[in-house]
Each structure stands twice: as structure tokens, then as C-alpha cells.
Design an enzyme around this catalytic site. Structure first.
Site, PDB file in Angstrom:
ATOM      1  CB  CYS A 119     -30.507 -10.595 -51.156  1.00  0.00           C
ATOM      2  SG  CYS A 119     -30.434 -11.826 -52.490  1.00  0.00           S
ATOM      3  CB  CYS A 121     -33.966 -11.804 -55.020  1.00  0.00           C
ATOM      4  SG  CYS A 121     -34.222 -11.954 -53.253  1.00  0.00           S
ATOM      5  CE  LYS A 203     -31.277 -18.070 -49.623  1.00  0.00           C
ATOM      6  NZ  LYS A 203     -31.362 -16.628 -49.855  1.00  0.00           N
ATOM      7  NE  ARG A 213     -37.606 -18.010 -53.769  1.00  0.00           N
ATOM      8  CZ  ARG A 213     -37.079 -19.124 -54.231  1.00  0.00           C
ATOM      9  NH1 ARG A 213     -37.697 -19.804 -55.171  1.00  0.00           N
ATOM     10  NH2 ARG A 213     -35.931 -19.560 -53.759  1.00  0.00           N
ATOM     11  NE  ARG A 225     -34.112 -16.814 -56.245  1.00  0.00           N
ATOM     12  CZ  ARG A 225     -34.848 -15.972 -55.571  1.00  0.00           C
ATOM     13  NH1 ARG A 225     -34.974 -16.100 -54.295  1.00  0.00           N
ATOM     14  NH2 ARG A 225     -35.437 -14.961 -56.158  1.00  0.00           N
ATOM     15  CD  GLU A 241     -20.959 -22.298 -50.183  1.00  0.00           C
ATOM     16  OE1 GLU A 241     -20.484 -21.245 -49.724  1.00  0.00           O
ATOM     17  OE2 GLU A 241     -21.346 -22.408 -51.360  1.00  0.00           O
ATOM     18  CE  LYS A 256     -33.603 -18.604 -46.260  1.00  0.00           C
ATOM     19  NZ  LYS A 256     -33.450 -17.538 -47.168  1.00  0.00           N
ATOM     20  CB  SER A 282     -41.701 -18.170 -45.652  1.00  0.00           C
ATOM     21  OG  SER A 282     -41.078 -18.733 -46.794  1.00  0.00           O
ATOM     22  CE1 TYR A 321     -40.570 -14.307 -41.812  1.00  0.00           C
ATOM     23  CE2 TYR A 321     -40.176 -16.668 -42.024  1.00  0.00           C
ATOM     24  CZ  TYR A 321     -39.960 -15.373 -42.455  1.00  0.00           C
ATOM     25  OH  TYR A 321     -39.119 -15.138 -43.512  1.00  0.00           O
TER      26      TYR A 321
HETATM   27  C1  PBG Z   1     -33.442 -13.633 -50.436  1.00  0.00           C
HETATM   28  C2  PBG Z   1     -33.970 -14.442 -49.314  1.00  0.00           C
HETATM   29  C3  PBG Z   1     -34.881 -15.503 -49.375  1.00  0.00           C
HETATM   30  C4  PBG Z   1     -35.167 -15.838 -48.053  1.00  0.00           C
HETATM   31  C5  PBG Z   1     -34.402 -15.020 -47.240  1.00  0.00           C
HETATM   32  N1  PBG Z   1     -33.656 -14.160 -48.037  1.00  0.00           N
HETATM   33  C6  PBG Z   1     -35.533 -16.138 -50.536  1.00  0.00           C
HETATM   34  C7  PBG Z   1     -34.728 -16.922 -51.472  1.00  0.00           C
HETATM   35  O1  PBG Z   1     -33.519 -17.067 -51.356  1.00  0.00           O
HETATM   36  O2  PBG Z   1     -35.326 -17.411 -52.420  1.00  0.00           O
HETATM   37  C8  PBG Z   1     -36.137 -16.887 -47.613  1.00  0.00           C
HETATM   38  C9  PBG Z   1     -36.772 -16.637 -46.278  1.00  0.00           C
HETATM   39  C10 PBG Z   1     -37.989 -17.446 -46.005  1.00  0.00           C
HETATM   40  O3  PBG Z   1     -38.438 -18.266 -46.819  1.00  0.00           O
HETATM   41  O4  PBG Z   1     -38.535 -17.246 -44.926  1.00  0.00           O
HETATM   42  N2  PBG Z   1     -32.277 -14.019 -50.991  1.00  0.00           N
END
Ligand code: PBG
Length: 334
Positions: A119, A121, A203, A213, A225, A241, A256, A282, A321
């Protein structure tokens, strides 16, 4: 008239042995993938919003991987951050970066399956998951507009750079249209036809990514987003998708977040029969941690319940995690 017949489902729950005999879903440490966060420099750095999780330099990451291997964990999902952030995420595909070197070292020293998140970001100065189109000056309510074509070029370069360092698998998480095809083509043309793709297919634009983040300061500087991640209300769209990603060459499809999308995990598994991964994100981790710290929840029992429910929904693989701790909890349960 009195009937002697009685339905008694509780007969099969009487003791631990019979419960164990009847259990339909069993969590195994082999199901779990541990996310690891790279940072430059030797020291580790705690992540306040994710107690127990740290960003690590290469040396510490190697040690951690050894300990995960000893715990019976088979795969890690690596997140990188290095170099300067800019509009084009140019640091992300620099094969001489500290992160790329770390991937090479890991692969030289360990057999663990290395999956690299793809990614931008953590590398863009605006914090979005794609390259942005220039904003029209007059826009009253500025919208986040991704330049999909430019984003695909960058994602393909990043994936190729990780494959060149020996990553076994790449995991595109940008939710750019056609990202799997762009990456598959780049990998195949670059002679990396053996590098697998685990696609973040469904996602959602989820509030549960909040703690993540903080790790790389990757919250969008402006906007959100929702113009590229999915709307929580949509289930059928997740199947579309996933279908696209499978057609484009994904080896594993991912849903996710996991806990807020158990129905989607189930639907994707039933519809396609492909290997399905679920990312227990997370926020799922941190909310249990926070409640456990206050003494309101039993962390082990809650975590194992969450992970088992994700597997019951149909996930073959769970990114979590808790991977390392769960491996030891599973091992010590009777
Ligand atoms: C980046 C990405 C994100 C996560 C995994 N890859 C953040 C997002 O898309 O904002 C989230 C993982 C998590 O919250 O544990 N694109």
C-alpha cells in the site's frame, strides 16, 4: 399425555471430554499470521494504542521471527515505513531501502512465510492509499479522488520490489480497482510467477483501523477512505469484489475487518471455495486489551472466542495481533 422423549442438547455438553469430542471448530496455531511493523534504527518503539505491539528494526524483527517460529507460527505480514513521504510514495519501491534490506535478511535467515503488505498510505504525505488526482479549485466540498492508473503503477512497482527481495507473498491493501491484475502481470513479467497474492478483497471503511493508523501516522490528512474502501452496509458488493480479484489472479482472498464482517467471511467462503483470510484488525485487538486492562474482560478467553468465531465463519487463515500469545494459549488448553 406425557411423553418420555426429551430433546436434551445439553447431553453433549456434560463434561470437558465430551465437549472436546463434539467441538466443530478448533483453532490451530497454524491458522494464524502475525503482523509485524518495521521501523528504521535499532530501537523498538511501543505503540500506545496497541499495548503489547512494537515497531521493530531489522535485528529485533529477526529475533521476533525466530521466537514466532518457535511458537509454531508459520507466517508474518510485514508492514514497512522508511524514507520521506511525498505525493508519489516514491520511497515505497526503493529496493535499497532499510525495509527491503530487512526482508532480504529475514528470507536469508528464516523459512517463515513472508507476506508483504502493499500500500502507499505510509509513504504518501497525504496519508491516502492511492496517488491523488489534483483537486479542482472550486470544489465546495473537496472529495478524495484517487488516480487509479497511477496508483496501479506504483502498487505494481512496490509488489515487484518486495518479490525481488524474496517475499513469498504480497498483499495489496489499497483497494484500487484492478490492483490484483496489475500486480500479477508485473510479477509474471518480472519472472516472479511463484510469488503469491493475498488480496484485501473486501476491505471495509472501518473505524476499527484507528489504532493502526497511529503506527505510521497514516491517517488521511484530509478526507477519509470511503471513496475507495467499502461501505459497511454492503454484503453483495463484497462478493463482486472477491470475484474480480479471483478472476484477476488472487491466490487468497481476504475480508477485513473480521469481527464486524463475519457474515461476509461466510458468504465469500461459501460462494468461491477459495482460501479465505480474515484480518482481525487493530481495533478488535485494542478494545479487548483496553477492557482487560480495566479488569472488565478476560483477555485470553475473549481473544480465543473472537478468533474461533472468525474460523467458524469460514476463515482458513486469520491475521491477528494475538498470534503469538494465542499459539501458547492454544497449546496450554486441555
Ligand atoms: C493500509 C492498511 C490498513 C490496515 C492494514 N493495511 C489501514 C487502513 O486501510 O486504513 C489496517 C490494519 C489494522 O487496523 O490492524 N492500507
Amino acid at each position: 399425555m406425557l411423553s418420555c422423549l426429551g430433546h436434551r442438547p445439553s447431553r453433549l455438553r456434560a463434561g470437558e471430554n465430551i465437549r472436546s469430542l463434539m467441538r466443530e471448530t478448533r483453532l490451530a496455531k497454524e491458522d494464524l499470521i502475525m503482523p509485524l511493523f518495521f521501523k528504521e534504527g535499532a530501537r523498538s518503539e511501543r505503540i500506545p494504542s496497541m499495548p503489547g505491539i512494537e515497531k521493530m528494526g531489522a535485528d529485533l524483527m529477526l529475533k521476533e521471527i525466530e521466537s514466532l517460529d518457535n511458537a509454531g507460527i508459520k507466517a508474518v505480514l510485514l508492514f514497512g515505513a522508511h524514507g520521506r513521504k511525498d505525493g508519489g510514495a516514491s520511497a515505497a519501491f526503493d529496493e535499497d531501502s532499510t525495509f527491503h534490506k530487512a526482508i532480504r535478511r529475514i528470507k536469508d535467515n528464516s523459512d517463515i512465510v513472508v507476506i508483504a503488505d502493499v500500500c502507499v498510505c505510509a509513504y504518501t504525505d497525504h496519508g491516502h492509499c492511492g496517488i491523488l488526482r489534483p483537486q479542482g479549485r472550486k470544489a465546495a466540498k473537496p472529495q478524495v479522488r484517487i488516480d487509479n492508473g497511477k496508483t496501479l503503477d506504483v502498487l505494481a512497482k512496490i509488489a515487484l520490489s518486495y518479490a525481488a527481495c524474496g517475499a513469498d507473498m504480497v498483499a495489496p491493501s489499497a483497494m484500487a480497482d484492478g490492483q490484483v491484475r496489475a500486480i500479477r502481470e508485473a510479477l509474471d513479467c518480472g519472472k516472479f510467477s511463484q510469488t503469491a497474492i493475498m488480496s484485501y478483497s473486501a476491505k471495509y471503511a472501518s473505524a476499527f483501523y484507528g489504532p493502526f493508523r497511529d503506527i505510521y501516522d497514516s491517517s488521511p490528512v484530509s478526507g477519509d477512505r470511503r471513496s475507495y474502501q467499502m461501505d459497511t452496509g454492503n454484503g453483495r458488493e463484497a462478493l463482486r469484489e472477491a470475484a474480480l480479484d479471483i478472476e484477476e489472479g488472487a491466490d487468497i482472498v481476504m475480508v477485513k475487518p473480521a469481527l464486524a464482517a463475519l457474515d461476509v467471511i461466510k458468504a465469500v467462503k461459501e460462494e468461491f471455495g477459495m482460501p479465505v483470510a480474515a484480518y482481525s484488525v487493530s481495533g478488535e485487538y485494542s478494545m479487548v486489551k483496553a477492557a482487560a486492562e480495566k479488569g472488565w474482560l478476560d483477555e485470553e478467553a475473549s481473544a480465543l472466542e473472537i478468533l474461533t468465531s472468525i474460523k467458524r465463519a469460514g476463515a482458513d487463515i486469520i491475521i491477528t495481533y494475538w498470534a503469538k500469545e494465542a499459539a501458547s494459549w492454544i497449546g496450554s488448553r486441555r
